[in-house]
Design a protein around this motif. Structure first.
Motif, short mmCIF file in Angstrom:
data_model
loop_
_atom_site.label_atom_id
_atom_site.label_comp_id
_atom_site.label_asym_id
_atom_site.label_seq_id
_atom_site.Cartn_x
_atom_site.Cartn_y
_atom_site.Cartn_z
N GLY A 181 19.81 -20.67 -57.65
CA GLY A 181 18.66 -21.53 -57.41
C GLY A 181 19.02 -22.87 -56.80
N LEU A 182 20.30 -23.24 -56.82
CA LEU A 182 20.74 -24.49 -56.21
C LEU A 182 20.87 -24.40 -54.69
CD1 LEU A 182 23.63 -25.32 -58.70
CD2 LEU A 182 21.34 -26.33 -58.67
N ALA A 183 20.86 -23.19 -54.16
CA ALA A 183 21.13 -22.98 -52.74
C ALA A 183 20.17 -23.73 -51.82
CB ALA A 183 21.12 -21.49 -52.42
N ASP A 184 18.88 -23.76 -52.16
CA ASP A 184 17.92 -24.45 -51.29
C ASP A 184 18.26 -25.92 -51.14
OD1 ASP A 184 16.35 -22.20 -50.69
OD2 ASP A 184 15.16 -22.45 -52.52
N ASP A 185 18.46 -26.60 -52.26
CA ASP A 185 18.79 -28.04 -52.19
C ASP A 185 20.16 -28.26 -51.56
OD1 ASP A 185 16.37 -28.81 -53.29
OD2 ASP A 185 17.17 -28.88 -55.34
N GLU B 19 26.24 -32.67 -44.67
CA GLU B 19 27.49 -32.05 -44.23
C GLU B 19 27.27 -30.64 -43.65
OE1 GLU B 19 28.29 -35.42 -46.58
OE2 GLU B 19 27.08 -33.68 -47.11
N PHE B 20 26.22 -29.97 -44.07
CA PHE B 20 25.94 -28.64 -43.52
C PHE B 20 25.20 -28.72 -42.18
CE2 PHE B 20 26.12 -26.66 -47.97
CZ PHE B 20 27.42 -26.25 -47.79
N SER B 21 24.53 -29.82 -41.91
CA SER B 21 23.80 -30.02 -40.64
C SER B 21 23.02 -28.78 -40.25
CB SER B 21 24.77 -30.40 -39.53
OG SER B 21 25.48 -31.56 -39.84
N ASN B 22 22.31 -28.21 -41.19
CA ASN B 22 21.47 -27.03 -40.96
C ASN B 22 22.24 -25.82 -40.46
OD1 ASN B 22 19.07 -28.40 -41.71
ND2 ASN B 22 19.11 -29.42 -39.72
N ARG B 23 23.55 -25.76 -40.72
CA ARG B 23 24.35 -24.62 -40.27
C ARG B 23 24.36 -23.47 -41.26
NH1 ARG B 23 29.75 -27.59 -38.42
NH2 ARG B 23 29.08 -29.04 -40.01
N TYR B 24 23.98 -23.74 -42.49
CA TYR B 24 23.98 -22.68 -43.50
C TYR B 24 22.61 -22.57 -44.16
CZ TYR B 24 28.97 -21.72 -43.56
OH TYR B 24 30.22 -21.32 -43.23
N PRO B 25 21.94 -21.48 -43.92
CA PRO B 25 20.69 -21.27 -44.64
C PRO B 25 20.98 -20.97 -46.11
CG PRO B 25 21.12 -19.44 -43.12
CD PRO B 25 22.20 -20.44 -42.93
N ALA B 26 20.01 -21.25 -46.94
CA ALA B 26 20.17 -21.06 -48.38
C ALA B 26 20.58 -19.64 -48.73
CB ALA B 26 18.88 -21.45 -49.10
N GLU B 27 20.05 -18.67 -48.03
CA GLU B 27 20.38 -17.27 -48.34
C GLU B 27 21.86 -17.00 -48.15
OE1 GLU B 27 18.49 -14.92 -49.87
OE2 GLU B 27 17.15 -16.64 -50.05
N ASP B 28 22.48 -17.61 -47.15
CA ASP B 28 23.92 -17.44 -46.94
C ASP B 28 24.72 -18.17 -48.02
OD1 ASP B 28 23.47 -15.86 -44.74
OD2 ASP B 28 23.87 -17.44 -43.28
N PHE C 269 28.04 -17.32 -51.23
CA PHE C 269 29.18 -18.10 -51.71
C PHE C 269 29.02 -18.45 -53.18
CE2 PHE C 269 31.17 -22.09 -52.86
CZ PHE C 269 32.49 -21.85 -52.52
N LEU C 270 27.84 -18.92 -53.55
CA LEU C 270 27.60 -19.32 -54.94
C LEU C 270 27.84 -18.16 -55.90
CD1 LEU C 270 24.45 -21.55 -54.45
CD2 LEU C 270 26.69 -22.31 -55.27
N ARG C 271 27.35 -16.99 -55.54
CA ARG C 271 27.55 -15.82 -56.40
C ARG C 271 29.04 -15.51 -56.54
NH1 ARG C 271 25.51 -11.51 -53.51
NH2 ARG C 271 27.63 -11.21 -52.83
N ASP C 272 29.74 -15.46 -55.42
CA ASP C 272 31.17 -15.14 -55.45
C ASP C 272 31.98 -16.23 -56.17
OD1 ASP C 272 30.61 -12.84 -54.04
OD2 ASP C 272 31.35 -13.59 -52.13
N PHE C 273 31.62 -17.48 -55.96
CA PHE C 273 32.35 -18.59 -56.59
C PHE C 273 32.12 -18.58 -58.10
CE2 PHE C 273 33.26 -23.27 -57.13
CZ PHE C 273 34.61 -23.17 -56.82
#
Length: 160
Positions: free
Chosen positions: A114-118, A124-133, A137-141
């Motif tokens: 649920g943190l992915a959206d914020d 630093e991401f400059s809109n390069r990573y959508p929350a779904e992507d 990472f969050l799941r794997d981490f």
């Protein structure tokens, strides 16, 4: 020139520091989300990434997850200490602080995802990573942190 970043688990700072001179880091992978690899080499499980660096970007994740201000993280020498350094910082190995690892271990997966959206909206991401992507990472981490044994820690190998 971009960053090569591998997150991995090792038994000690000494073991993790040995990866500093490995040209490809502790794991294989291009670092692109589409090619990200949870694999093994040299006994290390890794998550390869390019934009999720361990200080500012991971610090923003810690702040979102725990409420611990980035300034407090910087003031804490155990937050993400450098345990190996080469070529004036062109290669580094950081230990990811127990505060963040413990917070991830204690959080429900749905709360972490649920943190992915914020998180996707940080500068630093400059809109390069959508929350779904970022959820990948969050799941794997989180899985990586959940699997850390008492004698182990999570590390980050960075090459410029």
């Amino acid at each position: 020139m971009g960053l090569l970043i591998d997150y991995f688990v090792a038994d000690s700072d000494t073991d993790a520091a040995k990866t500093i001179d490995w040209p490809g880091g502790p794991g294989e992978g291009s670092g692109r989300w589409q090619d990200r690899l949870l694999g093994r080499r040299g006994g290390y499980s890794v998550i390869s990434e390019k934009l999720i660096e361990p200080v500012v970007v991971l610090g923003s994740l810690e702040e979102l997850l725990t409420g611990r201000a980035f300034e407090a993280q910087l003031a804490d020498p155990e937050s993400r200490p450098v345990i190996a350094l080469r070529n004036e910082g062109e290669r580094l190995v950081f230990r990811i602080g127990e505060f963040l690892v413990t917070a991830l271990r204690g959080a429900a997966e749905r709360d972490v995802l649920g943190l992915a959206d914020d998180w996707s909206e940080i500068e630093e991401f400059s809109n390069r990573y959508p929350a779904e992507d970022l959820k990948l990472f969050l799941r794997d981490f989180k899985v990586m942190c959940d699997g850390v044994e008492p004698h182990q820690a999570v590390y980050c190998w960075v090459s410029v």
